[in-house]
Design an enzyme around this catalytic site. Sequence first.
Site, mmCIF file in Angstrom:
data_model
loop_
_atom_site.group_PDB
_atom_site.id
_atom_site.type_symbol
_atom_site.label_atom_id
_atom_site.label_comp_id
_atom_site.label_asym_id
_atom_site.label_seq_id
_atom_site.Cartn_x
_atom_site.Cartn_y
_atom_site.Cartn_z
ATOM 1 N N GLY A 15 -9.212 -9.685 -3.452
ATOM 2 C CA GLY A 15 -10.174 -10.024 -2.393
ATOM 3 C C GLY A 15 -11.546 -10.284 -3.006
ATOM 4 C CB VAL A 27 -19.033 -12.689 -17.741
ATOM 5 C CG1 VAL A 27 -17.978 -13.104 -18.761
ATOM 6 C CG2 VAL A 27 -18.720 -11.299 -17.189
ATOM 7 N NE ARG A 76 -5.205 -9.175 -2.371
ATOM 8 C CZ ARG A 76 -5.948 -9.407 -1.286
ATOM 9 N NH1 ARG A 76 -5.642 -10.384 -0.462
ATOM 10 N NH2 ARG A 76 -6.991 -8.654 -1.019
ATOM 11 C CB CYS A 77 -1.325 -14.871 -9.030
ATOM 12 S SG CYS A 77 -0.119 -15.850 -9.919
ATOM 13 N N GLY A 106 -10.288 -5.781 -8.302
ATOM 14 C CA GLY A 106 -10.016 -4.400 -7.901
ATOM 15 C C GLY A 106 -8.845 -3.794 -8.657
ATOM 16 C CG ASP A 107 -6.443 -0.764 -6.784
ATOM 17 O OD1 ASP A 107 -6.678 -1.830 -6.152
ATOM 18 O OD2 ASP A 107 -5.830 0.186 -6.287
ATOM 19 C CB THR A 130 -12.816 -4.058 -4.743
ATOM 20 O OG1 THR A 130 -12.346 -3.660 -3.435
ATOM 21 C CG2 THR A 130 -12.993 -2.799 -5.574
ATOM 22 C CG ASP A 132 -11.171 -2.112 -0.117
ATOM 23 O OD1 ASP A 132 -11.842 -2.464 0.878
ATOM 24 O OD2 ASP A 132 -9.998 -2.479 -0.305
ATOM 25 C CG ASP A 134 -9.949 0.841 -3.593
ATOM 26 O OD1 ASP A 134 -10.605 0.067 -4.309
ATOM 27 O OD2 ASP A 134 -8.874 0.515 -3.052
ATOM 28 N NE ARG A 176 -3.966 -4.377 2.760
ATOM 29 C CZ ARG A 176 -4.100 -5.692 2.654
ATOM 30 N NH1 ARG A 176 -3.841 -6.468 3.667
ATOM 31 N NH2 ARG A 176 -4.480 -6.233 1.508
ATOM 32 N N GLY A 190 -24.082 7.090 12.887
ATOM 33 C CA GLY A 190 -23.944 8.237 13.782
ATOM 34 C C GLY A 190 -22.640 8.259 14.559
ATOM 35 C CD GLN A 258 -16.090 -4.943 7.669
ATOM 36 O OE1 GLN A 258 -16.134 -3.755 7.409
ATOM 37 N NE2 GLN A 258 -15.052 -5.495 8.268
#
Length: 326
Positions: A15, A27, A76-77, A106-107, A130, A132, A134, A176, A190, A258
């Site tokens: 993502g 880079v 995503r391959c 990401g991971d 990412t 996320d 995570d 997810r 809140g 988002q």
Amino acid sequence: MNKKVTRIGVLTSGGDAPGMNAAIRAVVRTGIYMGLEVYGIVRGYAGMVENDIIKMESRSVANIIQRGGTILKTGRCKEFFEVEGRKKAYANLKKHGINGLVIIGGDGSFRGAQVFSNEFDIPCIGVPGTIDKDIAGTDFTIGFDTAVNTAVEAIDKIRDTMDAHDRLFVIEVMGRDSGYIALHSGIATGAENILIPEKETDIEAILTALMEKERRQKLVNLIVVAEGKFGGANEVAKVIKERLPDQEVRVCVLGHIQRGGAPSCFDRLIASRMGYAAIECLLEKRYNVFVGIVNNRMHYIPLNEAVKKKQRISEEWMKIVKILST
Ligand code: F6P
């Protein structure tokens, strides 16, 4: 793997996340500054498999630091998850003389990099990108800050109308498998309840609290749900309506809004720092790691550890949610 890295490929995978462009820029420009040749691999691992690889110059990354998405595109391959796909990818890298890789993702993307670097003589460096957040081993991932601020801005707006009508709102945010966006945006706006994949949801306790609040005439209620939890916001709202038919409930799914938009200053900074550090790793032969930031210092974590561990959500966060929503 003792040969010096001279020509590198950079790709974005999984993502997209705001700040990925800033990381690509870092880079490319650091690589060129240090005397490397830099190639951009288009659409993540798919570009490696299909030989969609382009030469990057310093000017190729002009005017992108402020842009969301990724100029290299992403994906995503599935083919890369098969050994035949990875062999094709390796052959294509060899054709271009590429002998080092930087993977921004990401991971799942790191998992691919780890397998690839075990099979072939091409060192890989991960840059955590990412929304996320995570990935264990880094305090931040590129894109999280922007995404969570987008969610906060949207929820604040919903709060205005929620308050005007004395309504209950169930808002779904992204994640997810990860509850960080829900947790941080929920605390910052809140929310009375925050439902995340990492923690059990006691729906009965939520219903009891809602009834209690009704009795106390606390009319405004905000529930933030991570997309992967309990079937999402629609499912949560359905249960509430069934059990508390007098409650006026509305649902809002924030969705991919988002993931877009200009990266925050913070995301641009960490992306620049991490992209620079990735090149340093390749030059110093610190191979097959990802670059993380812990307590504001760079850390280098073996890719296989990133693959094993997941970021954990501390109990203290959940306690804060409970206390502050009374
Ligand atoms: O990039 C992570 C993420 O945005 C998750 O939060 C979300 O669950 C998933 O990607 C959505 O993926 P897609 O855009 O493929 O539907």
